[in-house]
Design a protein around this motif. Structure first.
Motif, PDB file in Angstrom:
ATOM      1  N   LEU A   1       0.859  -1.180   0.000  1.00 28.06           N
ATOM      2  CA  LEU A   1       0.000   0.000   0.000  1.00 28.06           C
ATOM      3  C   LEU A   1       0.894   1.228   0.000  1.00 28.06           C
ATOM      4  O   LEU A   1       1.776   1.375   0.855  1.00 28.06           O
TER       5      LEU A   1
ATOM      6  N   ASP B   1      -1.813   4.963  -3.404  1.00 31.81           N
ATOM      7  CA  ASP B   1      -3.132   4.398  -3.162  1.00 31.81           C
ATOM      8  C   ASP B   1      -3.994   5.312  -2.292  1.00 31.81           C
ATOM      9  O   ASP B   1      -5.206   5.348  -2.441  1.00 31.81           O
TER      10      ASP B   1
ATOM     11  N   ASN C   1      -3.737  -0.380  -5.758  1.00 37.00           N
ATOM     12  CA  ASN C   1      -4.336  -1.316  -4.799  1.00 37.00           C
ATOM     13  C   ASN C   1      -5.487  -0.651  -4.039  1.00 37.00           C
ATOM     14  O   ASN C   1      -5.393  -0.392  -2.844  1.00 37.00           O
TER      15      ASN C   1
ATOM     16  N   ALA D   1      -6.700  -2.323  -0.628  1.00 38.32           N
ATOM     17  CA  ALA D   1      -5.891  -2.018   0.552  1.00 38.32           C
ATOM     18  C   ALA D   1      -6.125  -0.578   0.984  1.00 38.32           C
ATOM     19  O   ALA D   1      -6.099  -0.257   2.175  1.00 38.32           O
ATOM     20  N   ALA D   2      -6.337   0.314  -0.002  1.00 34.49           N
ATOM     21  CA  ALA D   2      -6.565   1.716   0.304  1.00 34.49           C
ATOM     22  C   ALA D   2      -7.822   1.868   1.160  1.00 34.49           C
ATOM     23  O   ALA D   2      -7.828   2.574   2.167  1.00 34.49           O
TER      24      ALA D   2
END
Lengths: 379, 317, 362
Positions: free
Chosen positions: C25, C73, C280, C283-284
């Motif tokens: 991330l 991200d 990503n 994940a963000a």
């Protein structure tokens, strides 16, 4: 305006009353622990063309640079035209120097190079122009006035350098290997040109050279230097015919040296017994030396006669075998091995073209010379 | 077969390459020249063209924040070139004044760098061989630390309670700090300090080649030391002066970091204006136009200078 | 510190062997704007490796967002910048189903943020603050008298008063969209006005006090205020409190105060958002949800001294902070805060140009 007389005609050095123009007294120059010039005293007279001759590192250039002011004197004095030179900067001296590298200013054309020194004297433009034109004519470079040094040949550069150093009419012109960068033919031509210019301008020249032939050709007198000292001063023929030491004899021209011992020491002659030569050598002049002193006898190759038969009227005759013959055009050099094993050189002028009778390899020959042909060297 | 290849000293690969070149009519020399040309194309010309392209477009709220120069629309290629950005540079005196101010600051910095750098280069060139390498090393040494760090070090030296002020106050020469930070003075100090090596090195390279016998010849012909310097040393070192000055002047004009860190808010430089256009106004086209104009302002005089220098050299050879 | 984080990440990867593959991330946030252990905790909880990068101006972030392919991200632009970047298409809409912690957020503040991001579709509040005045209490008292109460913009905008403080140093933010509206507000004009004459008037006021200002800079004042090199700074609330904290730590006798002047001040929000091309986004979302956890947000506020918009976190925040009107303004003060105006390109240019004139006289 009276025609300047060259010093060679008047020979002031023969006159004890003559006043030297440059007087060098007990001058020593040290660079750290190294002594470049060792206690030299030397008088040079007006209008002379004096050569300082010696091998590299003998101190001749250092002496010249002390005359020009680029090097300070460690001890001693130099006077030029009666003026003490100590503490006088190069730009305040009435000397000019012609550099071995010529040191022409690459960003100025020939004209400007030559005018440089005149401008520094604050001379007017018109006068500078005249003087530059005059000197360009003297060195035959009129057409090259606008060229830059990079566009000139070696010989032309040499003449520009000469013109630039002469144009200020210095009392003394110092020349550091002035012909060193020229090829042999050009050098020989230029030698005579140099003499001509020197005589016509009446400037005192001090020339540094390592070339003994050049020194012989151009000088009024030569000072031979070795290891920071002057070993002999004299006119060219004196240096050649009467070297005062083995060093001078060996440095100037080619010479044969026989080791020996004085066995007969009279007022008007001496006899040197030389196992090298295989004979007792008769010398037809007196020599100041101790009885039985070990000496050397020096004789030039061209002073020795060579024949197939034993000559009858010569004082000194020895014999040997021809080992080598070198043909040089105007003369031939023979290398002869004496019975003692000593090799000596004999020069024989080639008078006849393609001499069928000429002495050749492996012939037995007689070598002979007069009593006055050689000199005895005590040191 | 293998032996034959070895004898000619080339691998099969090289042989193939040669054959290929011969067929296409290219020589090895073309290849060798092609590498630097390619380099220039990729790393100079291409970015330049990109910037030039942006300078002719129109700003927009988009990603990237400008409109495309050309688009296909119903079978027509529509190319729109927007010269307003350049026009804009002429309309507002700010740009013109920033250029002038940048040129002035760079020119003065170059002059100071020359005045400091020349004696240093001269001294190094005339130093004995062993000391010379050490001195050169010292000139280059600062490059081993980050440029930013060195500029920050100057903040520590120049600021109100910095080294200089504290020293002067401690020995009682001044009562209150001299304001040096955030002034043009600090900018000059920063630029001259940063670019000094670029002045010294070409000057040194030139002066070390200077034939000392030329100086002796001048002295012998009656020139005092100052005259010798002005008539011989200075003109002969001109190529070094020009090279060094260019190396200082050109990057100094576009300098952004030094005036930003050391200069006051009123230090007007084109780098700052460019930053504003790009970041504050998000106007990439005008920012690009400023950059292209700066290039023109810089490159044209340099080309003229180069041309005259070349002509001089041609005349000399 | 960074090394530790990386090591922590590696350890968690080994621990969570069940994870199919290592995720990364990339976060891009303001410098000095997070608690020391936030990243570590996130990595430990999720097994996602974090690459944490910082900036110190909205302009730098914006250049990257508008260029695209930044590789980040999660980014944290300030609200007015965010609005423009949304318009440029720089962000993706948040998937609120992945953000259960949204329930923790203060609805009033989220409503305020809707000025810039209608419906809070693209962003959520990270921290918020005001642009007010930080000052060296003793130095100001020395020059203006013990009785002088610092509660007005006159401290910097009245040439006579700021003239008395010039010798000990006044700094202003190098941010025209904050300084010119503050001046307009002091003159009784609408700070959100985009009228050219209003902007000119604000700039003209700034020009009258220009000579009393030592520099315009957006971060240097933290140190200088703490060291006593300057005595008045127009600055961001949390930064002034950092200066206060640093001075306390240094025990150098410098006492610093922060005030939201009675005339009012700019209120701004720093917003978490996900770039449209984030590698990503999953994940963000996890990270944004993680930050909205009551404890995590409280930790950050306790560390950076900026107000958050997380109602659930309030009981966990240090009472010294919640009770400081400089950080959490009183209701009365809140009413006088204004939101940043988002300028169009032409106004942007006008403001930047005026600002150059203020600074350089050109």
């Amino acid at each position: 305006m009276s025609e300047p007389k060259s010093a060679a005609e008047t020979r002031p050095w023969k006159d004890p009353a003559a006043v030297p123009f440059i007087s060098i007294k007990n001058v020593t120059k040290k660079f750290g622990a190294f002594t470049a010039v060792n206690n030299i005293s030397l008088d040079i007279y007006r209008n002379e063309l004096f050569c300082l001759l010696g091998g590299s590192g003998c101190g001749k250039s250092t002496l010249l640079r002390m005359l020009s002011g680029f090097e300070e004197i460690t001890s001693g004095t130099i006077e030029i035209d009666g003026q003490d030179m100590v503490g006088i900067a190069p730009y305040e001296r009435a000397t000019n120097m012609m550099f071995q590298s010529y040191a022409l200013f690459p960003h100025m054309n020939v004209e400007k190079n030559i005018a440089y020194g005149l401008k520094r004297d604050g001379m007017g433009g018109a006068e500078i122009k005249d003087r530059v034109a005059e000197i360009l004519k003297l060195v035959q470079l009129e057409e090259f006035a606008r060229r830059k040094p990079g566009q000139l040949s070696g010989g032309q550069k040499q003449r520009v350098a000469l013109a630039r150093s002469l144009v200020k009419k210095p009392k003394v012109l110092l020349l550091d290997e002035p012909l060193g960068a020229l090829d042999k033919k050009l050098r020989e031509e230029t030698q005579f040109e140099l003499i001509k210019i020197q005589e016509s301008l009446g400037v005192t020249f001090v020339v540094v050279t390592h070339d003994q032939e050049e020194a012989m050709t151009i000088s009024t007198r030569i000072g031979v230097m070795n290891e920071g000292e002057i070993v002999q001063v004299g006119e060219p023929h004196e240096i050649y015919e009467y070297p005062n030491s083995r060093f001078v004899a060996g440095f100037i021209g080619s010479v044969n040296v026989f080791e020996g011992q004085v066995v007969d020491d009279e007022q008007d002659h001496v006899v040197v017994r030389s196992p090298d030569a295989g004979i007792d050598i008769f010398v037809s002049h007196g020599v100041s030396c101790a009885p039985n002193q070990k000496v050397a006898y020096a004789i030039r190759p061209e002073k020795i006669s060579m024949s197939r038969d034993r000559p009858k009227d010569k004082k000194n005759v020895t014999s040997g075998m021809v080992e080598e013959v070198g043909y040089l055009g105007n003369l031939s050099i023979y290398q002869v091995m004496l019975e003692s094993g000593k090799q000596i050189r004999v020069a024989k002028p080639n008078i006849v073209r393609l001499d069928e009778e000429a002495i050749s390899w492996d012939e037995k020959v007689f070598l002979s010379w007069d009593g006055s042909a050689g000199v005895v060297l005590v040191s | 077969m293998n032996g034959a290849v070895e004898k000619t000293g080339s691998s099969p690969f090289v042989a193939t390459l040669k054959r290929l070149l011969a067929r296409t009519g290219l020589s090895g020399r073309t290849l060798v020249i092609a590498i630097p040309v390619l380099w220039l194309l990729i790393f100079f010309l291409a970015p330049f063209l990109v910037v030039a392209k942006i300078s002719l477009s129109e700003a927009a709220i988009a990603r990237p924040p400008y409109l495309p120069l050309w688009e296909w629309s119903e079978g027509m290629l529509i190319i729109s070139l927007n010269f307003a950005n350049y026009q804009y540079l002429l309309d507002d005196a700010l740009y013109y004044l920033s250029y002038l101010s940048s040129l002035k600051i760079s020119a003065l910095s170059t002059l100071f760098a020359l005045l400091i750098g020349y004696p240093v280069a001269y001294m190094i060139a005339r130093a004995p061989d062993n000391t010379r390498n050490l001195l050169l090393m010292l000139v280059i040494l600062p490059f081993w630390t980050s440029f930013l760090l060195r500029v920050y070090a100057w903040i520590g030296i120049l600021k109100g309670n910095g080294v200089i002020n504290n020293f002067l106050m401690s020995i009682g020469i001044i009562d209150s700090p001299i304001v040096m930070m955030q002034t043009d003075f600090a900018v000059y100090v920063g630029i001259v300090y940063t670019y000094l090596p670029f002045m010294i090195l070409p000057l040194y390279a030139n002066l070390v080649k200077l034939d000392e016998s030329l100086l002796e010849a001048a002295s012998d012909l009656g020139a005092r030391p100052l005259t010798t310097f002005l008539t011989i040393t200075l003109p002969l070192s001109m190529p070094g002066i020009v090279a060094g000055s260019m190396l200082v002047f050109i990057p100094a004009v576009g300098e952004f970091v030094i005036p930003a860190l050391l200069g006051g808010p009123d230090t007007l430089m084109i780098g700052r204006v460019l930053w504003n256009e790009f970041f504050s106004n998000r106007d990439w086209p005008v920012a690009s136009a400023v950059a292209i104009a700066m290039l023109v302002v810089l490159v044209v005089p340099v080309m003229i200078l180069q041309r005259s220098q070349d002509e001089k050299e041609e005349a000399a050879s | 510190m960074k090394k530790l984080i990386v090591l922590g990440a590696a350890a968690s990867v080994f621990a969570g062997a069940a994870m199919a593959q290592e995720q990364t991330l990339n976060i891009y946030n303001w410098s000095d704007y997070i608690a020391e252990d936030t990243i570590e905790k996130f990595e430990a909880e999720t097994g996602i490796k974090v690459v944490y990068d910082v900036y110190d101006s909205n302009e730098v972030l914006e250049a990257k967002m508008l260029t695209g392919n930044s590789g980040y991200d999660v980014v944290v632009p300030t609200s007015d910048f965010l609005q423009r970047q949304i318009a440029a298409g720089a962000y993706q809409k948040l998937d609120k189903s992945q953000l259960p912690n949204l329930v923790n957020m203060d609805p009033d503040l989220m409503k305020g943020a809707e000025t810039y991001d209608p419906g809070n579709e693209y962003s959520t509040i990270y921290m918020w603050g005001t642009t007010g005045i930080g000052y060296n209490i003793n130095a100001v008292a020395e020059r203006l008298g013990e009785d002088y109460e610092v509660n007005s913009w006159e401290l910097v905008f009245d040439p006579e008063i700021s003239g008395k403080l010039a010798d000990c140093g006044i700094s202003m933010l190098d941010a025209p969209s904050e300084m010119i509206p503050a001046a307009m507000n002091y003159l009784g004009l609408d700070p959100r006005s985009t009228d050219k004459d209003d902007l000119e008037a604000g700039a003209a006021l700034l020009e009258t006090v220009r000579d009393n200002v030592r520099y315009f800079h957006s971060s240097q004042y933290i140190n200088d205020l703490a060291n006593g090199d300057i005595c008045v700074a127009v600055g961001w609330s949390g930064d002034v409190f950092q200066a206060l904290y640093r001075a306390e730590e240094a025990e150098n006798g410098v006492e610093i105060g922060y005030v939201i002047p009675d005339e009012g001040a700019l209120q701004w929000f720093d917003m978490m958002a996900i770039p449209v091309d984030a590698p990503n986004p999953e994940a963000a979302h996890k990270f944004i949800n993680f930050v909205m956890d009551a404890q995590i947000t409280a930790d950050i506020t306790n560390y950076v001294w900026y107000a958050n918009a997380n109602k659930a976190s309030m009981p966990l925040v240090d009472p010294d902070i919640t009770s400081d009107p400089g950080i959490f303004p009183t209701e009365a003060a809140k009413a006088r805060l204004w939101a940043a105006q988002v300028y169009d390109a032409r106004t942007d240019r006008t403001v930047t140009r005026l600002w150059t004139r203020v600074k350089t006289g050109t």
